[in-house]
Write an enzyme that holds these catalytic residues in place. Structure first.
Site, PDB file in Angstrom:
ATOM      1  N   CYS A   1     -86.905 -84.983  14.883  1.00  0.00           N
ATOM      2  CA  CYS A   1     -86.819 -83.630  15.364  1.00  0.00           C
ATOM      3  C   CYS A   1     -87.652 -83.306  16.595  1.00  0.00           C
ATOM      4  O   CYS A   1     -87.559 -83.831  17.590  1.00  0.00           O
ATOM      5  CB  CYS A   1     -86.928 -82.615  14.368  1.00  0.00           C
ATOM      6  SG  CYS A   1     -86.327 -80.920  14.850  1.00  0.00           S
TER       7      CYS A   1
ATOM      8  N   HIS B   1     -82.935 -84.198  10.373  1.00  0.00           N
ATOM      9  CA  HIS B   1     -84.169 -84.469   9.296  1.00  0.00           C
ATOM     10  C   HIS B   1     -83.643 -85.298   7.981  1.00  0.00           C
ATOM     11  O   HIS B   1     -83.326 -84.707   6.961  1.00  0.00           O
ATOM     12  CB  HIS B   1     -84.578 -83.066   8.765  1.00  0.00           C
ATOM     13  CG  HIS B   1     -85.431 -82.358   9.840  1.00  0.00           C
ATOM     14  ND1 HIS B   1     -86.794 -82.155   9.630  1.00  0.00           N
ATOM     15  CD2 HIS B   1     -85.280 -81.341  10.742  1.00  0.00           C
ATOM     16  CE1 HIS B   1     -87.414 -81.299  10.998  1.00  0.00           C
ATOM     17  NE2 HIS B   1     -86.293 -81.001  11.590  1.00  0.00           N
TER      18      HIS B   1
ATOM     19  N   GLU C   1     -85.424 -86.908   6.148  1.00  0.00           N
ATOM     20  CA  GLU C   1     -86.571 -86.887   5.144  1.00  0.00           C
ATOM     21  C   GLU C   1     -85.991 -85.767   4.177  1.00  0.00           C
ATOM     22  O   GLU C   1     -86.427 -85.777   3.000  1.00  0.00           O
ATOM     23  CB  GLU C   1     -87.860 -86.670   5.474  1.00  0.00           C
ATOM     24  CG  GLU C   1     -88.178 -85.129   5.971  1.00  0.00           C
ATOM     25  CD  GLU C   1     -87.680 -84.606   6.993  1.00  0.00           C
ATOM     26  OE1 GLU C   1     -87.661 -83.435   7.334  1.00  0.00           O
ATOM     27  OE2 GLU C   1     -86.964 -85.318   7.960  1.00  0.00           O
TER      28      GLU C   1
END
Length: 259
Positions: free
Chosen positions: A114, A233, A235
């Site tokens: 990002c 994202h 994660e």
């Protein structure tokens, strides 16, 4: 990599210097993803002298640039600031630049997420779309946020290292075979209002949002240096998405192979 420590050490700057609640919420997800992929996360505090940071990253084999609630200062890419552009984070920018310089000079693997994509792109002399909604008039909700796990699709260049990651990973390759995942077209979350515009030196576009053409991933053009950045994202979806796990595994693997 130190033979006494088989886990590659990954430098991760704290996401934001002035918004501790954001950093405390987001940082553990990056740390967890790195550790579950087989690496050791080394958190880089932003309020240290540059000499202390340099000593800390000397023992790291790779760099992960996380997301942030800040926006890159438009002066860095010679643009006037848009009213929609958030305040910059000077400490985060300074640490990113130290990490990127070290990783670039020594060919350490780099993975941007990002804001990390935007930071990398600007550092390599690229530019940014300062506000997708007002500039591009896109119908896609790129600012969908954490509550929407799959905000839109991303189409990946089949001749790219990014596509190769999904084609080589046993989990994503198996999912593709059972039609659960096509390696060149994946659904992603989305929490950003800016994106890369012109791509920086030594980088190329390898994924876009098919609905509006927004750049969703870039990678380095040097095949011997792992440089990858994604606008979504992974994660956040490590537990739920095979593609997210594949990205972190490939990055940690590259860090483990770094000499």
């Amino acid at each position: 990599m130190d033979a006494t420590n088989p886990k590659p050490r990954i430098a991760i700057p704290v996401p934001h210097s002035q918004k501790p609640e954001y950093a405390q919420r987001s940082l553990p997800q990056y740390v967890s993803a790195i550790e579950r992929a087989g690496g050791e996360a080394i958190v880089i505090q932003l309020d240290q002298p540059s000499e202390a940071i340099a000593r800390q990253i000397t023992d790291c084999q790779a760099v992960l640039l996380p997301g942030s609630a800040a926006d890159v200062d438009p002066q860095k890419y010679n643009a006037e600031r848009s009213p929609q552009t958030a305040d910059a984070d000077a400490l985060r920018d300074a640490v990113d630049e130290l990490l990127l310089q070290d990783a670039h000079n020594l060919r350490k693997p780099i993975f941007g997420i990002c804001y990390g994509l935007q930071s990398l792109n600007v550092w390599r002399t690229g530019t940014l779309v300062q506000d997708i909604a007002s500039v591009l008039r896109s119908p896609v909700k790129h600012e969908a946020g954490r509550a929407i796990a799959r905000a839109h699709s991303v189409h990946i260049d089949p001749i790219s290292n990014l596509a190769g990651i999904f084609q080589a990973d046993p989990e994503t390759a198996g999912a593709a075979a059972t039609r659960e995942l096509h390696p060149l077209d994946i659904a992603v979350n989305s929490s950003h209002h800016q994106s890369a515009e012109s791509v920086g030196d030594g980088l190329r576009v390898v994924a876009r949002c098919p609905e509006d053409g927004v750049i969703e991933a870039i990678e380095g053009t040097n095949a011997s240096h792992f440089v990858l950045a994604v606008q979504w994202h992974p994660e956040r979806t490590f537990d739920d998405e095979a593609s997210s796990r594949a990205l972190f595994r490939a990055f940690v693997k590259a860090a483990g192979e770094y000499h």
